[in-house]
Motif scaffolding. Structure first.
Motif, mmCIF file in Angstrom:
data_model
loop_
_atom_site.group_PDB
_atom_site.id
_atom_site.type_symbol
_atom_site.label_atom_id
_atom_site.label_comp_id
_atom_site.label_asym_id
_atom_site.label_seq_id
_atom_site.Cartn_x
_atom_site.Cartn_y
_atom_site.Cartn_z
ATOM 1 N N SER A 42 -61.564 2.102 -54.373
ATOM 2 C CA SER A 42 -62.264 0.836 -54.292
ATOM 3 C C SER A 42 -62.990 0.502 -56.244
ATOM 4 O O SER A 42 -63.106 -0.433 -55.928
ATOM 5 C CB SER A 42 -62.774 0.492 -52.735
ATOM 6 O OG SER A 42 -61.944 0.416 -51.728
ATOM 7 N N ASP A 162 -56.828 -3.730 -52.348
ATOM 8 C CA ASP A 162 -57.485 -2.696 -51.538
ATOM 9 C C ASP A 162 -57.224 -2.112 -49.565
ATOM 10 O O ASP A 162 -58.023 -3.016 -49.064
ATOM 11 C CB ASP A 162 -58.861 -3.030 -51.916
ATOM 12 C CG ASP A 162 -59.961 -2.209 -51.400
ATOM 13 O OD1 ASP A 162 -59.088 -0.829 -51.259
ATOM 14 O OD2 ASP A 162 -60.911 -1.922 -51.934
ATOM 15 N N GLU A 163 -56.503 -1.368 -49.365
ATOM 16 C CA GLU A 163 -56.222 -1.135 -47.888
ATOM 17 C C GLU A 163 -56.225 -3.149 -47.107
ATOM 18 O O GLU A 163 -56.255 -2.942 -46.206
ATOM 19 C CB GLU A 163 -57.190 -0.404 -47.640
ATOM 20 C CG GLU A 163 -57.961 0.536 -48.105
ATOM 21 C CD GLU A 163 -57.732 1.891 -47.607
ATOM 22 O OE1 GLU A 163 -57.267 2.559 -46.361
ATOM 23 O OE2 GLU A 163 -58.220 2.944 -47.985
#
Ligand SMILES: Nc1ncnc2c1ncn2[C@@H]1O[C@H](COP(=O)(O)OP(=O)(O)O)[C@@H](O)[C@H]1O
Ligand SMILES: [Mg+2]
Length: 227
Positions: A42, A162-163
């Motif tokens: 991140s 992000d994921e």
């Protein structure tokens, strides 16, 4: 297109989130950033979209140093480089239409233009029958499609993910991946952070592996190598 040169990020007082990271991402690439929780994925994405600044090192976007830029330039950059997250970040009480209208209102578009563009993007992502539903009533997969649609209204050059499938079931995960793949075919550069082994091994694309803030592998095509 995106260059990180000897980037270190230290969070106060002394958490070394990234330790002297360097890589270049070319326009049109689909790159996975992988690593265990806390590895620094991140942080890499937040540095690229200028949410945070590096402690040391330089970051370039299209040969333009973005390490120190004005807030106006930062806003411009956030239209070229959009981000989608695991936890969506939608206005939950607002309808899908309202969520999608907002960026266009900010861009100063007329009501008519807004209606047309929202319908267009909703059709592209197959959520046109959800426009009048409140965001909180959608499934996870639908919410992520709305987030993507909202970002795409800016005609971005880069998508940071992000994921984005971290909260989704396998079917929705597959659907979001297929959408991102097709956007990449249209020319959008994708940087996707994940620790999902199936995703990494199915995509057969470039993989940058982080471990404890260090870049330990950068291979194309790469594989899942977190143990
Ligand atoms: N705002 C912050 N303040 C202090 N430490 C942080 C902050 N953000 C991230 N970190 C730390 O930096 C490291 C990397 O975090 P992160 O990039 O979020 O990892 P990942 O996304 O791979 O799980 C972790 O040790 C995390 O606790
Ligand atoms: Mg993370």
């Amino acid at each position: 297109m995106i260059v990180l040169k000897n980037v270190t990020k230290i969070f106060p007082p002394n958490v070394v989130a990234l330790d002297n990271i360097s890589f270049e991402i070319k326009s049109g690439e689909f790159v996975l950033i992988i690593g265990r929780s806390g590895a620094g994925k991140s942080t890499v994405l937040r540095l690229i979209n200028k949410e945070i600044d590096p402690t040391k090192g330089e970051i370039f976007y299209k040969n333009f140093k973005i390490t120190k830029i004005s807030s106006k330039k930062k806003r411009e950059l956030r239209r070229k480089i959009i981000t989608i997250f695991q936890d969506f970040k939608l206005l939950n009480k607002k309808t899908v239409f309202e969520n999608l209208s907002l960026p266009l209102e900010i861009l100063g578009k007329s009501k008519k233009e807004i209606e047309k563009e929202v319908l267009n993007i909703a059709q592209k992502l197959k959520i046109e029958n959800k426009l009048n539903q409140r965001a909180e009533t959608l499934s996870g997969g639908e919410k992520q499609k709305v987030c993507l649609a909202r970002g795409l209204l800016y005609n971005p050059e880069v998508i940071l993910a992000d994921e984005p499938t971290g909260n989704l079931d396998p079917l929705s995960t597959h659907e979001i991946l297929e959408i991102l793949k097709s956007l990449n075919k249209e020319g959008i550069t994708i940087i996707f952070a994940t620790h999902n082994k199936e995703i990494v091994n199915s995509l057969k694309t470039r993989v940058i592996t982080l471990d404890n803030g260090r870049l330990v592998r950068d291979e194309n095509p790469g594989s899942y190598s977190i143990f």
